[in-house]
Write a protein that holds these residues in place. Structure first.
Motif, PDB file in Angstrom:
ATOM      1  N   GLU A   1     -11.889  -0.051   1.347  1.00  0.00           N
ATOM      2  CA  GLU A   1     -11.015   0.371   0.245  1.00  0.00           C
ATOM      3  C   GLU A   1     -10.128   1.507   0.763  1.00  0.00           C
ATOM      4  O   GLU A   1     -10.577   2.639   0.910  1.00  0.00           O
ATOM      5  CB  GLU A   1     -11.839   0.838  -0.954  1.00  0.00           C
ATOM      6  CG  GLU A   1     -10.982   1.195  -2.166  1.00  0.00           C
ATOM      7  CD  GLU A   1     -11.808   1.656  -3.358  1.00  0.00           C
ATOM      8  OE1 GLU A   1     -11.213   2.220  -4.301  1.00  0.00           O
ATOM      9  OE2 GLU A   1     -13.038   1.469  -3.338  1.00  0.00           O
ATOM     10  N   VAL A   2      -8.884   1.175   1.046  1.00  0.00           N
ATOM     11  CA  VAL A   2      -7.930   2.144   1.578  1.00  0.00           C
ATOM     12  C   VAL A   2      -6.915   2.471   0.492  1.00  0.00           C
ATOM     13  O   VAL A   2      -6.309   1.575  -0.093  1.00  0.00           O
ATOM     14  CB  VAL A   2      -7.216   1.591   2.838  1.00  0.00           C
ATOM     15  CG1 VAL A   2      -6.112   2.539   3.293  1.00  0.00           C
ATOM     16  CG2 VAL A   2      -8.221   1.352   3.961  1.00  0.00           C
TER      17      VAL A   2
ATOM     18  N   MET B   1      -4.228   6.866  -4.567  1.00  0.00           N
ATOM     19  CA  MET B   1      -4.923   8.070  -4.127  1.00  0.00           C
ATOM     20  C   MET B   1      -5.232   8.978  -5.315  1.00  0.00           C
ATOM     21  O   MET B   1      -4.450   9.064  -6.260  1.00  0.00           O
ATOM     22  CB  MET B   1      -4.072   8.842  -3.113  1.00  0.00           C
ATOM     23  CG  MET B   1      -3.879   8.158  -1.784  1.00  0.00           C
ATOM     24  SD  MET B   1      -3.017   9.215  -0.583  1.00  0.00           S
ATOM     25  CE  MET B   1      -1.475   9.552  -1.436  1.00  0.00           C
ATOM     26  N   LYS B   2      -6.372   9.677  -5.226  1.00  0.00           N
ATOM     27  CA  LYS B   2      -6.738  10.617  -6.284  1.00  0.00           C
ATOM     28  C   LYS B   2      -7.544  11.764  -5.682  1.00  0.00           C
ATOM     29  O   LYS B   2      -8.149  11.619  -4.601  1.00  0.00           O
ATOM     30  CB  LYS B   2      -7.542   9.928  -7.379  1.00  0.00           C
ATOM     31  CG  LYS B   2      -8.794   9.217  -6.932  1.00  0.00           C
ATOM     32  CD  LYS B   2      -9.460   8.495  -8.085  1.00  0.00           C
ATOM     33  CE  LYS B   2     -10.734   7.771  -7.668  1.00  0.00           C
ATOM     34  NZ  LYS B   2     -10.468   6.653  -6.773  1.00  0.00           N
ATOM     35  N   PRO B   3      -7.528  12.931  -6.349  1.00  0.00           N
ATOM     36  CA  PRO B   3      -8.302  14.060  -5.841  1.00  0.00           C
ATOM     37  C   PRO B   3      -9.756  13.667  -5.601  1.00  0.00           C
ATOM     38  O   PRO B   3     -10.369  12.969  -6.408  1.00  0.00           O
ATOM     39  CB  PRO B   3      -8.181  15.098  -6.962  1.00  0.00           C
ATOM     40  CG  PRO B   3      -6.844  14.794  -7.594  1.00  0.00           C
ATOM     41  CD  PRO B   3      -6.745  13.291  -7.553  1.00  0.00           C
TER      42      PRO B   3
ATOM     43  N   VAL C   1      -3.318   8.801   9.563  1.00  0.00           N
ATOM     44  CA  VAL C   1      -4.255   9.326   8.569  1.00  0.00           C
ATOM     45  C   VAL C   1      -4.536   8.241   7.533  1.00  0.00           C
ATOM     46  O   VAL C   1      -3.620   7.599   7.015  1.00  0.00           O
ATOM     47  CB  VAL C   1      -3.684  10.577   7.875  1.00  0.00           C
ATOM     48  CG1 VAL C   1      -4.619  11.050   6.770  1.00  0.00           C
ATOM     49  CG2 VAL C   1      -3.459  11.697   8.888  1.00  0.00           C
ATOM     50  N   ILE C   2      -5.812   8.040   7.237  1.00  0.00           N
ATOM     51  CA  ILE C   2      -6.253   7.051   6.253  1.00  0.00           C
ATOM     52  C   ILE C   2      -6.848   7.797   5.057  1.00  0.00           C
ATOM     53  O   ILE C   2      -7.780   8.583   5.216  1.00  0.00           O
ATOM     54  CB  ILE C   2      -7.329   6.111   6.838  1.00  0.00           C
ATOM     55  CG1 ILE C   2      -6.906   5.562   8.211  1.00  0.00           C
ATOM     56  CG2 ILE C   2      -7.663   4.995   5.849  1.00  0.00           C
ATOM     57  CD1 ILE C   2      -5.694   4.673   8.198  1.00  0.00           C
ATOM     58  N   ALA C   3      -6.310   7.552   3.860  1.00  0.00           N
ATOM     59  CA  ALA C   3      -6.880   8.117   2.633  1.00  0.00           C
ATOM     60  C   ALA C   3      -7.802   7.081   2.012  1.00  0.00           C
ATOM     61  O   ALA C   3      -7.413   5.924   1.811  1.00  0.00           O
ATOM     62  CB  ALA C   3      -5.766   8.484   1.649  1.00  0.00           C
ATOM     63  N   CYS C   4      -9.026   7.502   1.707  1.00  0.00           N
ATOM     64  CA  CYS C   4     -10.026   6.553   1.206  1.00  0.00           C
ATOM     65  C   CYS C   4     -11.071   7.269   0.365  1.00  0.00           C
ATOM     66  O   CYS C   4     -11.221   8.497   0.462  1.00  0.00           O
ATOM     67  CB  CYS C   4     -10.707   5.848   2.376  1.00  0.00           C
ATOM     68  SG  CYS C   4     -11.684   6.970   3.422  1.00  0.00           S
TER      69      CYS C   4
ATOM     70  N   LEU D   1       0.855  -1.184   0.000  1.00  0.00           N
ATOM     71  CA  LEU D   1       0.000   0.000   0.000  1.00  0.00           C
ATOM     72  C   LEU D   1       0.897   1.241   0.000  1.00  0.00           C
ATOM     73  O   LEU D   1       1.286   1.743   1.053  1.00  0.00           O
ATOM     74  CB  LEU D   1      -0.895  -0.022   1.234  1.00  0.00           C
ATOM     75  CG  LEU D   1      -1.995   1.019   1.349  1.00  0.00           C
ATOM     76  CD1 LEU D   1      -2.982   0.891   0.205  1.00  0.00           C
ATOM     77  CD2 LEU D   1      -2.709   0.860   2.691  1.00  0.00           C
ATOM     78  N   THR D   2       1.242   1.737  -1.182  1.00  0.00           N
ATOM     79  CA  THR D   2       2.189   2.858  -1.283  1.00  0.00           C
ATOM     80  C   THR D   2       1.519   4.215  -1.276  1.00  0.00           C
ATOM     81  O   THR D   2       2.158   5.234  -1.004  1.00  0.00           O
ATOM     82  CB  THR D   2       3.010   2.741  -2.570  1.00  0.00           C
ATOM     83  OG1 THR D   2       2.129   2.826  -3.692  1.00  0.00           O
ATOM     84  CG2 THR D   2       3.776   1.428  -2.610  1.00  0.00           C
ATOM     85  N   GLY D   3       0.237   4.271  -1.625  1.00  0.00           N
ATOM     86  CA  GLY D   3      -0.452   5.542  -1.798  1.00  0.00           C
ATOM     87  C   GLY D   3      -0.697   5.879  -3.248  1.00  0.00           C
ATOM     88  O   GLY D   3      -1.348   6.883  -3.568  1.00  0.00           O
TER      89      GLY D   3
END
Length: 329
Positions: free
Chosen positions: A221-222, A167-169, A283-286, A162-164
């Motif tokens: 979905e992370v 992620m998207k706007p 912090v979790i981006a989802c 899980l690198t990031g």
């Protein structure tokens, strides 16, 4: 005004040193090492598995422990700083070894430190399988019972790291509450806080997020995870660089206790949010659709969570407070 830089830690220079180290170690590596550069852990393949490895310490929080005379919790911090980092890559902690450096033989001190290490290992479900105890009177100095404490952790990644990069706007940032200062920024905190008054809160152990975060990864979905440590929110670019995105922090929680006192002493949002976690440890981006599920899992594990911002186009980390927009890079 006291700053992290004036206290002796210049984050920009530290990031430059990190870059030089990464350039050196990644210039020539065998094929079994994954080219995951500048992230929260190193990755390699062995026996058909992808493993993560990381090394971290407690830093100058040990000086607060010495000043207060309480040594049975900093071991939790040593475990936390390692396991919380490797879960940012989706790695489940497997085992850990510790490194304890002393000025002299001190069985009582070692016994107290081990209490924290064992408790941290229990919380993280990550057994301690060995370590090193060094007696270094010419190097470990200052205080009544000077020592240094660090650890190294190995974990396994089940699936893709899980690198990031996903992620998207439009993705949200869900912040998981911290337990206090955790284990970063103490070079500055010790300059502005009276340990006699604030020592107990300063020693509050770093929260270990392994169980809730691993459940979030399994059930939701992370897209990215960031541990808020040295450099605080400027460190978000560790994952932002993988997706070529930026971040807006527009709903940070209010500060309480020792964190509010630090904010009062410093009088600078820029300095606070570049040095301290300000109430959020992970912090979790989802996607927006996962907000409720992730907050629910955090609540199940006794952790307050809330939306603190989101992913944006660009390559900056911006804090919005009132009408002010502050770049944290």
């Amino acid at each position: 005004m006291a700053t992290y830089s004036s206290s002796g830690v210049d984050i920009r220079k530290v990031k430059g040193i990190h870059g030089a180290i990464n350039d050196a170690i990644f210039s020539s590596l065998p094929d079994f090492v994954l080219p995951i550069k500048g992230h929260y852990a190193g990755l390699f393949r062995s026996g058909g598995q992808t493993l993560a490895i990381h090394c971290d310490g407690v830093g100058s929080k040990v000086l607060v422990a010495d000043e207060v005379g309480k040594f049975d919790t900093v071991g939790i911090d040593a475990v936390a700083m390692n396991v919380n980092d490797i879960i940012c890559l989706g790695a489940r902690p497997l085992v850990l070894v510790d490194y304890l450096a002393l000025a002299q033989e001190d069985a009582e001190l070692v016994s107290e430190v081990m209490k924290g290490l064992q408790e941290g290992a229990r919380q993280a479900s990550c057994p301690i399988v060995g370590g090193e105890t060094a007696i270094l009177p010419d190097m470990i100095k200052g205080g009544k019972k000077p020592f240094d404490l660090a650890a190294t952790c190995v974990g396994v990644v089940e699936g893709e790291p899980l690198t990031g990069v996903k992620m998207k706007p439009g993705d949200l940032f869900i912040g998981l509450e911290s337990s206090g200062i955790h284990s970063n920024g103490y070079t500055l905190a010790r300059k502005v806080l009276d340990a006699k008054k604030w020592g107990k809160q300063m020693l509050e152990p770093t929260r270990i997020y392994v169980k809730p975060v691993m459940e979030m990864i399994a059930k939701c979905e992370v897209h990215g995870i960031a541990h808020i440590t040295g450099g605080a929110y400027s460190k978000l670019m560790r994952i932002g660089n993988y997706a070529n995105v930026g971040f807006l922090l527009d709903n940070m929680p209010g500060m309480e206790g020792v964190m509010a006192e630090l904010a009062k002493k410093l009088g600078s949002d820029y300095e606070m949010y570049r040095t301290f976690n300000c109430g959020i440890g992970m912090v979790i981006a989802c996607p927006a659709s996962e907000e409720g599920a992730i907050i629910g899992i955090a609540k199940k594990h006794g952790i307050r969570a809330q939306r603190i911002g989101g992913v944006t186009p660009g390559s900056d980390v911006v804090l919005k407070k009132g009408n002010n927009r502050i770049s944290l890079l």
